[in-house]
Design an enzyme around this catalytic site. Structure first.
Site, short mmCIF file in Angstrom:
data_model
loop_
_atom_site.label_atom_id
_atom_site.label_comp_id
_atom_site.label_asym_id
_atom_site.label_seq_id
_atom_site.Cartn_x
_atom_site.Cartn_y
_atom_site.Cartn_z
N HIS A 80 3.38 10.91 0.39
CA HIS A 80 4.25 10.33 1.41
C HIS A 80 5.73 10.32 1.02
O HIS A 80 6.59 10.66 1.82
CB HIS A 80 3.81 8.89 1.71
CG HIS A 80 2.40 8.78 2.19
ND1 HIS A 80 2.02 9.17 3.46
CD2 HIS A 80 1.27 8.33 1.59
CE1 HIS A 80 0.72 8.96 3.62
NE2 HIS A 80 0.24 8.45 2.50
N GLU B 46 0.99 8.07 -3.87
CA GLU B 46 1.83 7.65 -2.75
C GLU B 46 3.14 8.43 -2.70
O GLU B 46 3.61 8.82 -1.62
CB GLU B 46 2.09 6.14 -2.82
CG GLU B 46 0.87 5.28 -2.57
CD GLU B 46 0.30 5.49 -1.17
OE1 GLU B 46 1.07 5.50 -0.20
OE2 GLU B 46 -0.92 5.66 -1.05
N HIS C 165 0.84 -1.19 0.00
CA HIS C 165 0.00 0.00 0.00
C HIS C 165 0.87 1.24 0.00
O HIS C 165 0.66 2.16 -0.77
CB HIS C 165 -0.93 0.00 1.21
CG HIS C 165 -1.79 1.23 1.31
ND1 HIS C 165 -2.80 1.38 2.22
CD2 HIS C 165 -1.77 2.39 0.60
CE1 HIS C 165 -3.36 2.57 2.07
NE2 HIS C 165 -2.74 3.20 1.10
#
Length: 225
Positions: free
Chosen positions: A118, A114, A60
């Site tokens: 992040h 992502e 993930h």
């Protein structure tokens, strides 16, 4: 969690958004998700354009976090995702980090999200290529599905003690992990995501200083996929 293209499993359960302009952080949450649980909800899922993923935990994300449970986000809007920089990793990413969001995609939208949310917060340690390569290496290092199977815990739609699942994973990687569950249409608590703590370099599993609130029952289903 909503299986939407951009917000596809975006956040630490119970986490608090921290600063948006810092690259300093304390550790990574390396998050693996079970596709059978992602797909077995009212939101369903869509297989990627490359076809149905393998029946294995998929990545993930690799999320910088602070020890107090908050996390940095969207740290460098000028450092956008560039597919050409990870051209040598694309085949491995399709297998190990597949998108399940609808409509079907090639993974680029997921990986872009992502990285920009992040990954840019890990730039003091990892550039874009390193970020994705590191996540792939951590997946192999964790070897999560085999660890569970070795303990007799299999994705066979049966229910397993949550403590047995945690003990099995700790026996495999050496540290406690956080587990998040979802619920299927019948209300069954299912093994969904595993949060493994990793040091700032992205190379070693470490003891977690904070854990996600996983909303799991004492017995959880491990659905087939």
């Amino acid at each position: 969690m909503v299986a939407a293209a951009v917000v596809e499993q975006c956040c630490v359960p119970g986490g608090v958004l921290g600063s948006t302009n810092t690259e300093e952080f304390d550790f990574f949450f390396f998050v693996l998700q079970w596709p059978g649980s992602y797909c077995d909800t009212k939101n369903h899922c869509c297989y990627p354009k490359s076809g149905k993923p393998a029946a294995d935990f998929g990545i993930h994300g690799l999320w910088p976090n602070y020890n107090d449970g908050s996390y940095p986000s969207n740290c460098n809007p000028d450092n956008s995702f560039d597919k050409s920089e990870i051209s040598d990793l694309l085949s491995s990413l399709e297998k190990g980090w597949p998108t399940l969001a609808c409509p079907s995609g090639d993974g680029v939208k997921f990986w872009t999200h992502e990285w920009e949310k992040h990954g840019t917060c890990s730039e003091s340690q990892l550039d874009l290529h390193d970020y994705f390569e590191t996540a792939l290496k951590l997946k192999n290092q964790a070897n999560l599905l085999q660890t569970l199977k070795d303990a007799g815990i299999k994705p066979d739609d049966e229910f397993y003690d949550m403590e047995s699942i945690k003990d099995a994973i700790k026996g495999g990687i050496g540290y406690e992990v956080g587990i998040e569950c979802n619920h299927d249409a019948s209300g069954n608590s299912q093994l969904y995501q595993v949060f493994i703590c990793v040091d700032k370099s992205g190379t070693e599993f470490v003891e977690c200083t904070t854990m996600p609130r996983g909303r799991c029952a004492s017995k959880v289903q491990f659905p087939s996929f």
